[in-house]
Write a protein that holds these residues in place. Structure first.
Motif, mmCIF file in Angstrom:
data_model
loop_
_atom_site.group_PDB
_atom_site.id
_atom_site.type_symbol
_atom_site.label_atom_id
_atom_site.label_comp_id
_atom_site.label_asym_id
_atom_site.label_seq_id
_atom_site.Cartn_x
_atom_site.Cartn_y
_atom_site.Cartn_z
ATOM 1 N N PRO A 76 107.722 12.313 -19.915
ATOM 2 C CA PRO A 76 108.849 13.209 -19.659
ATOM 3 C C PRO A 76 108.925 13.666 -18.196
ATOM 4 O O PRO A 76 107.939 13.569 -17.462
ATOM 5 C CB PRO A 76 108.589 14.392 -20.601
ATOM 6 C CG PRO A 76 107.184 14.289 -21.041
ATOM 7 C CD PRO A 76 106.732 12.882 -20.844
ATOM 8 N N PRO A 77 110.095 14.171 -17.790
ATOM 9 C CA PRO A 77 110.266 14.659 -16.418
ATOM 10 C C PRO A 77 109.282 15.775 -16.069
ATOM 11 O O PRO A 77 108.882 16.545 -16.940
ATOM 12 C CB PRO A 77 111.698 15.221 -16.408
ATOM 13 C CG PRO A 77 112.390 14.622 -17.574
ATOM 14 C CD PRO A 77 111.331 14.307 -18.582
ATOM 15 N N GLY A 78 108.914 15.818 -14.813
ATOM 16 C CA GLY A 78 108.120 16.934 -14.295
ATOM 17 C C GLY A 78 106.678 16.965 -14.765
ATOM 18 O O GLY A 78 106.035 18.022 -14.784
ATOM 19 N N GLY A 230 105.210 24.706 -23.774
ATOM 20 C CA GLY A 230 106.417 23.871 -23.849
ATOM 21 C C GLY A 230 107.008 23.542 -22.482
ATOM 22 O O GLY A 230 107.944 22.749 -22.386
ATOM 23 N N CYS A 231 106.487 24.173 -21.431
ATOM 24 C CA CYS A 231 106.996 23.905 -20.077
ATOM 25 C C CYS A 231 106.316 22.667 -19.493
ATOM 26 O O CYS A 231 105.145 22.402 -19.759
ATOM 27 C CB CYS A 231 106.685 25.073 -19.155
ATOM 28 S SG CYS A 231 107.645 26.548 -19.515
ATOM 29 N N SER A 232 107.054 21.944 -18.656
ATOM 30 C CA SER A 232 106.435 20.870 -17.873
ATOM 31 C C SER A 232 105.715 21.502 -16.679
ATOM 32 O O SER A 232 105.901 22.694 -16.389
ATOM 33 C CB SER A 232 107.512 19.909 -17.367
ATOM 34 O OG SER A 232 108.317 20.560 -16.403
ATOM 35 N N PHE A 233 104.945 20.697 -15.950
ATOM 36 C CA PHE A 233 104.314 21.200 -14.724
ATOM 37 C C PHE A 233 105.386 21.664 -13.732
ATOM 38 O O PHE A 233 105.227 22.686 -13.064
ATOM 39 C CB PHE A 233 103.469 20.114 -14.066
ATOM 40 C CG PHE A 233 102.174 19.824 -14.755
ATOM 41 C CD1 PHE A 233 101.067 20.637 -14.560
ATOM 42 C CD2 PHE A 233 102.054 18.730 -15.598
ATOM 43 C CE1 PHE A 233 99.852 20.363 -15.180
ATOM 44 C CE2 PHE A 233 100.851 18.443 -16.227
ATOM 45 C CZ PHE A 233 99.741 19.257 -16.025
ATOM 46 N N ALA A 234 106.464 20.895 -13.638
ATOM 47 C CA ALA A 234 107.529 21.254 -12.688
ATOM 48 C C ALA A 234 108.150 22.602 -13.076
ATOM 49 O O ALA A 234 108.430 23.439 -12.214
ATOM 50 C CB ALA A 234 108.588 20.153 -12.636
ATOM 51 N N ASP A 235 108.338 22.833 -14.398
ATOM 52 C CA ASP A 235 108.854 24.130 -14.868
ATOM 53 C C ASP A 235 107.877 25.245 -14.514
ATOM 54 O O ASP A 235 108.280 26.305 -14.029
ATOM 55 C CB ASP A 235 109.013 24.141 -16.398
ATOM 56 C CG ASP A 235 110.114 23.209 -16.894
ATOM 57 O OD1 ASP A 235 111.049 22.934 -16.135
ATOM 58 O OD2 ASP A 235 110.006 22.760 -18.060
#
Ligand SMILES: Nc1ncnc2c1ncn2[C@@H]1O[C@H](COP(=O)(O)OP(=O)(O)OP(=O)(O)O)[C@@H](O)[C@H]1O
Ligand SMILES: [Mg+2]
Length: 270
Positions: A76-78, A230-235
């Motif tokens: 997934p993104p990020g 539930g957050c990505s690293f980028a989030d």
């Protein structure tokens, strides 16, 4: 090719000129970007083994075992795919040549194949980590019937380029959509890395890196890691930076309230 580097990397890469769908990053810039990289145990092991093998070139050659040189990453993104390409370039002390495949395809459809070849020719002549982002763009394009023939040619060119790829360069590709990739392309990669949203332990580690050891010791990183499930690293990065800015303008210490506020404004899961 536009160089982001003020160093002499561009000077060492004279043939990069004229390839305008790529950007060259000098090894030093790559090192700077990956200071806070968090990799899963599996991915860290894969990268370490890859680097170790490349450091034992003679031994592998003596035993006639080919060196790995093609990495594909999906997830997934990020979650760190692009960052890993920088990390590999940093570890190998090679420049990163970042190519956006959708730029090659959309801008000059008729010339897509020759663009692909140009990029691989460049990597043949100049040791680098050649990184093709948004690799799934190839798969996507084949859905459109008008472009099927052209894209079949492009895929063939790519297969040839992958088969001929050798020398001291490394090829890295990233995609969000594993299933969109042509199986014939997929099986040409010797190294495959899967990315996922960070686990609680990975969130804790990353937030710790973002807020520093003193605040981590107050328990803030642990609370934030719980909150930001539930957050990505980028989030995570965006939310923590937003919270830091809030704390600065309000002239107070970063705390969980600021992170909660930042989360409600940013809301990555909406
Ligand atoms: N594993 C990670 N460790 C540390 N930081 C990360 C990680 N993943 C993402 N980040 C942060 O998020 C930013 C974006 O990550 P990156 O570009 O690597 O994501 P990606 O997986 O390539 O996403 P996309 O699929 O959208 O291209 C990074 O520059 C970094 O700041
Ligand atoms: Mg990316």
């Amino acid at each position: 090719m536009n160089s982001k580097s003020k160093t002499n990397a561009a000077a060492r890469l004279p043939r990069a000129k004229g390839i305008d769908m790529a950007t060259v990053y000098a090894p030093k810039e790559c090192a700077r970007k990956v200071k806070r990289i968090v990799l899963s145990d599996m991915n860290r092991t894969i990268v370490q083994e890859f680097i170790t093998i490349l450091g034992m070139k003679e031994k592998f050659e003596a035993q006639d075992v080919p060196l790995p040189n093609k990495v594909v990453m999906f997830g997934p993104p990020g979650t760190g795919k692009t960052l890993t390409a920088f990390y590999i370039a940093h570890l190998l002390e090679l420049p990163l040549v970042l190519v956006r495949l959708d730029a090659i395809i959309h801008s000059h459809l008729g010339e897509t194949g020759s663009n692909v070849r140009k990029i691989f020719d460049f990597a043949k002549a100049t040791p680098c980590v050649l990184f093709l982002d948004e690799f799934d763009a190839l798969g996507r394009m084949r859905d459109s019937s008008d472009e099927v023939k052209e894209m079949a040619r492009v895929v063939n060119t790519l297969l040839q380029c992958l088969d001929e790829f050798g020398g001291d360069s490394i090829f890295v590709a990233a995609t969000n959509l594993e299933e969109e990739l042509d199986p014939a392309i997929w099986r040409r990669f010797d190294t495959k890395m899967t990315y996922a949203l960070p686990t609680r332990a990975e969130r804790l580690q990353y937030i710790g890196l973002l807020i520093g050891p003193e605040l981590t010791d107050t328990g803030l990183a642990a609370k934030a890691a719980e909150l930001l499930d539930g957050c990505s690293f980028a989030d995570l990065e965006q939310i923590v930076l937003k919270a830091k800015r809030k704390a600065i303008i309000e002239d107070r210490e970063l705390d969980i309230t600021a992170i909660e506020q930042a989360l409600s404004e940013y809301d990555p899961r909406r």
